[in-house]
Design a protein around this motif. Structure first.
Motif, PDB file in Angstrom:
ATOM      1  N   LYS A   1       0.837  -1.205   0.000  1.00 26.31           N
ATOM      2  CA  LYS A   1       0.000   0.000   0.000  1.00 26.31           C
ATOM      3  C   LYS A   1       0.875   1.259   0.000  1.00 26.31           C
ATOM      4  CE  LYS A   1      -3.355  -2.499   2.836  1.00 26.31           C
ATOM      5  NZ  LYS A   1      -3.995  -2.593   4.158  1.00 26.31           N
ATOM      6  N   SER A   2       0.325   2.331  -0.527  1.00 23.65           N
ATOM      7  CA  SER A   2       1.026   3.611  -0.465  1.00 23.65           C
ATOM      8  C   SER A   2       1.227   4.014   0.995  1.00 23.65           C
ATOM      9  CB  SER A   2       0.228   4.699  -1.193  1.00 23.65           C
ATOM     10  OG  SER A   2       0.125   4.430  -2.565  1.00 23.65           O
ATOM     11  N   HIS A   3       2.401   4.511   1.295  1.00 21.52           N
ATOM     12  CA  HIS A   3       2.694   4.956   2.652  1.00 21.52           C
ATOM     13  C   HIS A   3       3.931   5.844   2.607  1.00 21.52           C
ATOM     14  CE1 HIS A   3       5.210   1.387   2.047  1.00 21.52           C
ATOM     15  NE2 HIS A   3       6.068   1.946   2.881  1.00 21.52           N
ATOM     16  N   GLY A   4       3.935   6.868   3.447  1.00 18.11           N
ATOM     17  CA  GLY A   4       5.102   7.756   3.486  1.00 18.11           C
ATOM     18  C   GLY A   4       5.439   8.274   2.095  1.00 18.11           C
ATOM     19  N   ASP A   5       6.694   8.109   1.721  1.00 18.25           N
ATOM     20  CA  ASP A   5       7.130   8.558   0.401  1.00 18.25           C
ATOM     21  C   ASP A   5       6.877   7.529  -0.688  1.00 18.25           C
ATOM     22  OD1 ASP A   5       8.048  10.950   1.445  1.00 18.25           O
ATOM     23  OD2 ASP A   5      10.044  10.148   1.881  1.00 18.25           O
TER      24      ASP A   5
END
Length: 455
Positions: free
Chosen positions: A368-372
């Protein structure tokens, strides 16, 4: 306050409101004029007298930003009760949608608003380096592969792509890891039995090429045609000392990048499986990636479970999702920017460091998308695990439905993949005997696991 003062105040407010709308319209018109004045992304259509070299990635980024400006203006116009805002711009919704598409997938959202007045959420643009290049450019660099894809794909521009080498023939049992047996020959029979004519096999060594040449000569020109070629790609240097299977598998993403960019929806396949019927007849085609699973129960699709930590008291519970990885030994990828982004990320990683292609592919698809970190946002459909069956489900977890064959209650699978068992070829042959030659008991003798007597 007098009636005249009230009228004067309303007149001033109306004048300011109209001035604001006029200013917004001028900005929007300027943006559209800038879009229309931009030279075509196709260098061959530029006016040589006025054109200048441009950076493709910069144009894609600029196009995405312009689209966001237009969407912002439409939201504010809707809030001000302006009807038909596109008529102010002199454009139709179709025109704007086409403009969005011309940015090569920079934004997949519609510029319209949903009924409650809130804008449709836009998925983040794909990073330019993960966008597909124009098919004409890719074809000019890979003319023979482009010709083969065009010649052998079906009417929907779909192709089954496989890779093989001499190890799959297994003349030397110390090199093959499935207790012997000619998997390549069995796979060719499977293609013919299931009438999968839209296939293409990449052959990576001289021994396998000679085997196919000799086989074709012996069978004659009227036999089922096997479509094969010698790929003009190299195994990444970092994979040189890995397992034979990893070295061959690392090539698949290089070829897959090319086939997708050429506009061919591609079913990538291993050879240690049996297609009992044509898999293209069973596809849903509603996702970027449609893949078989290593799952043998509900975890193939994802199942919710919970955890409880007593030391946390009443707040010690939590939910999480269990899911199995998909198997790129049988996966259908549509020629979309987001499917390509997953493949290119995996290919780049495998070119930079040793790895197992299936693990790397799943990391980029499922993380999943997370942080950068930004996900490719590719959509996924998991193939029905009782149609596209792995060998653990067939021989073990749902054994009672499949075996004994004479009393089987399970429907005939589309495919059985021998990803869980080391005696791959022997089990392939039993499936072929059972479903192609009606020997119902052909698989009954095999244990559920790899050990004798296991169920």
């Amino acid at each position: 306050m007098s009636t005249m003062d009230k009228r004067g105040g309303r007149s001033t407010q109306r004048t300011l409101w109209l001035a604001l709308l006029f200013g917004q319209a001028l900005v929007a018109v300027a943006i559209v004029m800038l879009i229309r004045s931009r030279p075509s992304g196709n260098p061959s259509s530029w006016n040589e007298a006025t054109s200048q070299p441009t950076d493709r990635d910069a144009l894609l980024h600029e196009g995405a930003e312009l689209q966001l400006h237009l969407q912002s203006w439409r939201r504010r116009a809707a809030a001000a009760s302006i009807t038909e805002p596109d008529s102010i711009l002199g454009l139709s919704t179709t025109t704007i949608t086409t403009t969005t598409s011309s940015t090569a997938g920079a934004s997949a959202s519609s510029p319209t608003c949903d009924p409650n007045g809130h804008p449709v959420t836009a998925v983040a643009p794909i990073e330019p380096k993960y966008l597909m290049r124009p098919a004409s450019e890719v074809a000019s660099e890979n003319p023979e592969f482009a010709r083969l894809l065009a010649a052998h794909s079906n009417e929907q521009r779909e192709i089954m792509l496989a890779l093989t080498n001499a190890v799959m023939i297994c003349k030397n049992t110390t090199l093959c890891w499935w207790n012997g047996g000619n998997i390549l020959e069995s796979f060719l029979e499977i293609l013919e039995r299931s009438n999968i004519t839209n296939h293409l096999i990449g052959v990576t060594d001289e021994q396998a090429a000679k085997y196919l040449e000799d086989r074709a000569a012996a069978r004659g020109p009227r036999a089922f045609a096997v479509n094969w070629f010698r790929p003009a790609v190299q195994i990444p240097a970092v994979q040189a000392n890995t397992r034979e299977a990893n070295r061959v598998s690392s090539l698949k993403f290089s070829l897959l990048q090319t086939s997708l960019q050429l506009g061919h929806h591609t079913m990538i396949t291993d050879m240690d499986l049996v297609y009992i019927s044509n898999p293209f007849d069973e596809l849903h085609r509603d996702a970027d990636i449609e893949s078989s699973s290593d799952g043998f129960d509900e975890m193939a699709y994802g199942s919710m479970t919970s955890i409880h930590d007593p030391t946390m008291g009443w707040g010690g519970g939590g939910l999480y999702m269990n899911t199995f990885t998909v198997n790129v030994g049988c996966a259908y990828l549509r020629a979309t920017h987001r499917a390509f982004a997953v493949v290119k990320r995996a290919a780049d990683q495998l070119a930079a460091q040793p790895g197992w292609d299936q693990q790397v592919f799943n990391e980029h698809l499922l993380t999943k998308s997370h942080g950068d970190y930004s996900s490719p946002y590719a959509t996924l459909r998991v193939m029905d695990i009782d149609k596209f069956v792995n060998s653990k489900r067939f021989f073990r977890t749902r054994r009672a439905a499949y075996l004994p064959g004479a009393s089987s209650s399970a429907p005939t699978p589309v495919m059985v993949h021998f990803n869980y068992h080391p005696d791959k070829h022997a089990r392939m042959l039993c499936i072929m005997d059972r479903y192609f030659r009606n020997k119902l008991d052909a698989c009954d003798k095999f244990p559920g696991g790899s050990e004798p007597g296991s169920r």
